[in-house]
Design a protein around this motif. Sequence first.
Motif, PDB file in Angstrom:
ATOM      1  N   MET A   1       0.847  -1.200   0.000  1.00 47.99           N
ATOM      2  CA  MET A   1       0.000   0.000   0.000  1.00 47.99           C
ATOM      3  C   MET A   1       0.870   1.233   0.000  1.00 47.99           C
ATOM      4  SD  MET A   1      -2.940   1.077   2.739  1.00 47.99           S
ATOM      5  CE  MET A   1      -1.839   1.750   3.958  1.00 47.99           C
ATOM      6  N   GLU A   2       0.483   2.212  -0.763  1.00 45.13           N
ATOM      7  CA  GLU A   2       1.256   3.453  -0.823  1.00 45.13           C
ATOM      8  C   GLU A   2       0.815   4.380   0.297  1.00 45.13           C
ATOM      9  OE1 GLU A   2       2.400   6.953  -3.976  1.00 45.13           O
ATOM     10  OE2 GLU A   2       1.713   5.006  -4.632  1.00 45.13           O
ATOM     11  N   SER A   3       1.747   4.731   1.169  1.00 47.34           N
ATOM     12  CA  SER A   3       1.388   5.600   2.277  1.00 47.34           C
ATOM     13  C   SER A   3       1.093   6.986   1.772  1.00 47.34           C
ATOM     14  CB  SER A   3       2.539   5.643   3.287  1.00 47.34           C
ATOM     15  OG  SER A   3       3.629   6.347   2.768  1.00 47.34           O
ATOM     16  N   GLY A   4       0.171   7.658   2.416  1.00 49.39           N
ATOM     17  CA  GLY A   4      -0.143   9.022   2.019  1.00 49.39           C
ATOM     18  C   GLY A   4      -1.019   9.107   0.800  1.00 49.39           C
ATOM     19  N   ASP A   5      -1.746   8.052   0.451  1.00 45.56           N
ATOM     20  CA  ASP A   5      -2.634   8.112  -0.700  1.00 45.56           C
ATOM     21  C   ASP A   5      -3.750   9.110  -0.448  1.00 45.56           C
ATOM     22  OD1 ASP A   5      -1.228   6.238  -2.090  1.00 45.56           O
ATOM     23  OD2 ASP A   5      -2.375   4.550  -1.329  1.00 45.56           O
ATOM     24  N   PRO A   6      -4.241   9.804  -1.496  1.00 45.36           N
ATOM     25  CA  PRO A   6      -5.139  10.920  -1.296  1.00 45.36           C
ATOM     26  C   PRO A   6      -6.605  10.542  -1.175  1.00 45.36           C
ATOM     27  CG  PRO A   6      -4.603  10.729  -3.605  1.00 45.36           C
ATOM     28  CD  PRO A   6      -3.832   9.674  -2.895  1.00 45.36           C
ATOM     29  N   THR A   7      -6.927   9.262  -1.167  1.00 49.68           N
ATOM     30  CA  THR A   7      -8.327   8.883  -1.079  1.00 49.68           C
ATOM     31  C   THR A   7      -8.547   8.042   0.171  1.00 49.68           C
ATOM     32  OG1 THR A   7      -7.965   6.889  -2.355  1.00 49.68           O
ATOM     33  CG2 THR A   7      -8.536   8.865  -3.591  1.00 49.68           C
ATOM     34  N   ASP A   8      -9.798   7.983   0.615  1.00 46.42           N
ATOM     35  CA  ASP A   8     -10.132   7.168   1.775  1.00 46.42           C
ATOM     36  C   ASP A   8      -9.939   5.691   1.484  1.00 46.42           C
ATOM     37  OD1 ASP A   8     -12.852   9.379   2.643  1.00 46.42           O
ATOM     38  OD2 ASP A   8     -10.749   9.421   3.261  1.00 46.42           O
ATOM     39  N   SER A   9     -10.073   5.304   0.227  1.00 45.40           N
ATOM     40  CA  SER A   9      -9.901   3.908  -0.168  1.00 45.40           C
ATOM     41  C   SER A   9      -8.465   3.668  -0.606  1.00 45.40           C
ATOM     42  CB  SER A   9     -10.863   3.545  -1.306  1.00 45.40           C
ATOM     43  OG  SER A   9     -10.671   4.410  -2.404  1.00 45.40           O
ATOM     44  N   ALA A  10      -7.529   4.118   0.207  1.00 45.11           N
ATOM     45  CA  ALA A  10      -6.112   4.049  -0.174  1.00 45.11           C
ATOM     46  C   ALA A  10      -5.643   2.649  -0.555  1.00 45.11           C
ATOM     47  CB  ALA A  10      -5.248   4.614   0.949  1.00 45.11           C
ATOM     48  N   PRO A  11      -6.031   1.571   0.158  1.00 46.45           N
ATOM     49  CA  PRO A  11      -5.524   0.259  -0.230  1.00 46.45           C
ATOM     50  C   PRO A  11      -5.855  -0.111  -1.673  1.00 46.45           C
ATOM     51  CG  PRO A  11      -6.476   0.172   1.962  1.00 46.45           C
ATOM     52  CD  PRO A  11      -6.811   1.529   1.405  1.00 46.45           C
ATOM     53  N   GLU A 259      11.183   2.273  -0.425  1.00 43.69           N
ATOM     54  CA  GLU A 259      10.745   2.453   0.953  1.00 43.69           C
ATOM     55  C   GLU A 259       9.549   1.540   1.227  1.00 43.69           C
ATOM     56  OE1 GLU A 259      10.242   6.682   1.433  1.00 43.69           O
ATOM     57  OE2 GLU A 259      12.387   7.017   1.619  1.00 43.69           O
ATOM     58  N   ASP A 260       8.362   2.098   1.500  1.00 46.62           N
ATOM     59  CA  ASP A 260       7.232   1.242   1.849  1.00 46.62           C
ATOM     60  C   ASP A 260       6.304   0.979   0.662  1.00 46.62           C
ATOM     61  OD1 ASP A 260       6.409   3.860   1.705  1.00 46.62           O
ATOM     62  OD2 ASP A 260       4.905   3.670   3.293  1.00 46.62           O
ATOM     63  N   THR A 261       6.764   1.240  -0.560  1.00 44.89           N
ATOM     64  CA  THR A 261       5.923   0.975  -1.725  1.00 44.89           C
ATOM     65  C   THR A 261       6.373  -0.307  -2.411  1.00 44.89           C
ATOM     66  OG1 THR A 261       7.320   2.284  -3.212  1.00 44.89           O
ATOM     67  CG2 THR A 261       5.510   3.426  -2.125  1.00 44.89           C
ATOM     68  N   SER A 262       5.409  -1.084  -2.840  1.00 43.23           N
ATOM     69  CA  SER A 262       5.693  -2.337  -3.525  1.00 43.23           C
ATOM     70  C   SER A 262       5.920  -2.078  -5.007  1.00 43.23           C
ATOM     71  CB  SER A 262       4.522  -3.300  -3.337  1.00 43.23           C
ATOM     72  OG  SER A 262       3.329  -2.692  -3.813  1.00 43.23           O
ATOM     73  N   PRO A 263       6.654  -2.961  -5.690  1.00 40.86           N
ATOM     74  CA  PRO A 263       6.864  -2.773  -7.130  1.00 40.86           C
ATOM     75  C   PRO A 263       5.587  -3.043  -7.913  1.00 40.86           C
ATOM     76  CG  PRO A 263       7.802  -4.864  -6.411  1.00 40.86           C
ATOM     77  CD  PRO A 263       7.354  -4.148  -5.167  1.00 40.86           C
ATOM     78  N   ILE A 264       5.436  -2.339  -9.021  1.00 39.77           N
ATOM     79  CA  ILE A 264       4.294  -2.524  -9.924  1.00 39.77           C
ATOM     80  C   ILE A 264       4.836  -2.687 -11.339  1.00 39.77           C
ATOM     81  CG2 ILE A 264       2.239  -1.461 -10.936  1.00 39.77           C
ATOM     82  CD1 ILE A 264       1.878   0.052  -8.290  1.00 39.77           C
ATOM     83  N   CYS A 265       4.472  -3.791 -12.001  1.00 40.73           N
ATOM     84  CA  CYS A 265       4.949  -4.081 -13.358  1.00 40.73           C
ATOM     85  C   CYS A 265       3.780  -4.375 -14.290  1.00 40.73           C
ATOM     86  CB  CYS A 265       5.927  -5.249 -13.336  1.00 40.73           C
ATOM     87  SG  CYS A 265       7.434  -4.929 -12.392  1.00 40.73           S
ATOM     88  N   GLU A 266       2.704  -3.620 -14.139  1.00 40.12           N
ATOM     89  CA  GLU A 266       1.522  -3.850 -14.971  1.00 40.12           C
ATOM     90  C   GLU A 266       1.830  -3.635 -16.447  1.00 40.12           C
ATOM     91  OE1 GLU A 266      -1.501  -2.219 -11.477  1.00 40.12           O
ATOM     92  OE2 GLU A 266      -0.871  -0.922 -13.130  1.00 40.12           O
ATOM     93  N   ILE A 267       2.625  -2.633 -16.768  1.00 35.57           N
ATOM     94  CA  ILE A 267       2.923  -2.324 -18.174  1.00 35.57           C
ATOM     95  C   ILE A 267       3.617  -3.495 -18.847  1.00 35.57           C
ATOM     96  CG2 ILE A 267       4.444  -0.910 -19.626  1.00 35.57           C
ATOM     97  CD1 ILE A 267       3.577   1.503 -17.952  1.00 35.57           C
ATOM     98  N   MET A 385       9.963  -1.018 -17.849  1.00 35.50           N
ATOM     99  CA  MET A 385       9.260  -2.217 -17.420  1.00 35.50           C
ATOM    100  C   MET A 385       9.339  -2.431 -15.907  1.00 35.50           C
ATOM    101  SD  MET A 385       7.957  -3.392 -20.218  1.00 35.50           S
ATOM    102  CE  MET A 385       7.947  -1.810 -21.073  1.00 35.50           C
ATOM    103  N   GLY A 386      10.346  -1.803 -15.224  1.00 37.43           N
ATOM    104  CA  GLY A 386      10.458  -2.099 -13.810  1.00 37.43           C
ATOM    105  C   GLY A 386      11.086  -1.039 -12.930  1.00 37.43           C
ATOM    106  N   LEU A 387      11.697   0.000 -13.493  1.00 34.88           N
ATOM    107  CA  LEU A 387      12.422   0.965 -12.671  1.00 34.88           C
ATOM    108  C   LEU A 387      11.725   2.315 -12.571  1.00 34.88           C
ATOM    109  CD1 LEU A 387      14.709  -1.168 -13.276  1.00 34.88           C
ATOM    110  CD2 LEU A 387      16.303   0.725 -13.072  1.00 34.88           C
ATOM    111  N   ASP A 388      11.427   2.917 -13.717  1.00 32.83           N
ATOM    112  CA  ASP A 388      10.892   4.273 -13.730  1.00 32.83           C
ATOM    113  C   ASP A 388       9.384   4.277 -13.515  1.00 32.83           C
ATOM    114  OD1 ASP A 388      13.465   5.004 -14.338  1.00 32.83           O
ATOM    115  OD2 ASP A 388      13.107   5.185 -16.487  1.00 32.83           O
ATOM    116  N   SER A 389       8.851   5.378 -12.998  1.00 31.39           N
ATOM    117  CA  SER A 389       7.394   5.493 -12.865  1.00 31.39           C
ATOM    118  C   SER A 389       6.813   5.799 -14.239  1.00 31.39           C
ATOM    119  CB  SER A 389       7.025   6.604 -11.882  1.00 31.39           C
ATOM    120  OG  SER A 389       7.553   7.848 -12.313  1.00 31.39           O
TER     121      SER A 389
END
Length: 512
Positions: A1-11, A259-267, A385-389
């Motif tokens: 889960m990304e900390s500090g997400d701007p919505t109440d449904s952050a997860p 830090e506390d963010t998990s990797p995302i490789c959807e692309i 594919m795995g490093l840049d946002s």
Amino acid sequence: MESGDPTDSAPALDQSAEPGVWRFGLAERASVIVDAEGYFAHMQQAMLNARRRIMLVGWDFDTRIHLSQGRRWYERPTDNSYPERLGSFLSWLVRHRDELEIRVLKWGLSFFQLGARGSMLVDLLRMWPKKRITFKFDTQHPIGCTHHQKLAVLDEKLAVCGGIDLTHDRWDTREHKEIDSRRRRPRGKPYGPWHDITFMMEGPIAGELSDLCRARWQRAGAGKLEDLEPAGKSLWPEKLSVDFEDVEIGIARTRAEYEDTSPICEIETLMLDQIAAAERFIYIENQYFTSRKIADAIIKRLEEENPPEIVLVHPQHAEGWLERQAMDHARSALVRLIGEADKHDRFRVYVAWTGDTPIYIHAKLMIVDDRILRIGSANLNNRSMGLDSECDVFIDCDREANRDKGFEETIRDLRTSLLAEHCGVGEGTMAQLVESLGSMHKAIERFGADGVRALRPFELPELGDTEEALAGSQFFDPEHPDDMFEPFAHGGLFREGSRLGRLRDKLKRKSG
């Protein structure tokens, strides 16, 4: 889960709707914008229509550019009371829109560019006291990674996702003249022809992309942005024709673990799935081609009895010495291996030319069977594919919401238009020839490589031992942040036992 997400449904913000897809959203209307002449003009009109919030997220951003760069002084509308220079235009907007706020998020390392952009630094100093204009540098990513998304969201109503940043060296027309006096940097120095693509959308899809932008904004340390209701009035630029209506659009992301963010490789997941699903052809425009997994997926298809036709439009060289070392050698090595596997002559790489000058291809587009259209910020390299946002959007005509709406014809017309643009011929002529020959490769050959505008086959350079070793090391284009600057981490590009490794060994046996 990304900390500090701007919505109440952050997860839910980090949960993929399905493998390779973050979310789906509906767009009341959407259009592909080819090249920055159109994008800058349409974006300026959309920003003029905004009343509450303009959010601009990009790899680069330059307040010195003129949004009507190609317009001569005597062509300016007499009722134009707003400035054309981007920095002055943003300040003008907040002075004339009482409730408007402007938030700009730019990759953090580019902070060091400000010393060479003197007037931009002055712009930022002028904006700093204005509470309704905030400029933030994003440094929240692993060392060596970049914030590469190119997004805009206006009033939660209209959004843009693609390859074009609001910065210098981007503006060009679809003519891509070899010499064009209008292509000049803020200090007057000319630059070469540049090809790019982005996608503008209006409707609920803008709210989905807003969640992504606001989460990134907060992660960058700029604070939480107030929730807004989508504007009731359309912000759509008056002169932008609509390509798609009532269309479902998917969103895919890349993000490195940090830090506390998990990797995302959807692309990457989506790209591999779409390559595997192609039945007739794949048309690609992309800045880089160095991804081991993408090359492997292409080779796997080419080894079939009846593989799809694959067209890759690509720049002659990467920009800058360092990028050439990182990208050019690996691309050449991969193209050589793919050629060894391509027994049916279905894969070709082309460079777009105008006269004797190659056009720099910065677009990130893929069309599959005219059923799938994807546009975004991701290149076909390991970093994307795995490093840049990164963020890509796509239309899948096989999705239930998109069936039987004629979107395939619209995507086909776009593909034809791009081929015609690169070959310097009329769209009708290109459409007839592709239809009659049943092949994009054959149609491109018919127009030849000697025209003023042409797609010429990429000339594969010979790689020496040093170049091949650098390509194989993935030194500047690793697959994981922990591999940054570690030569041959996890075996490198031609790792033992892989399809690419076997092909490389086969070529070596042939040559010696």
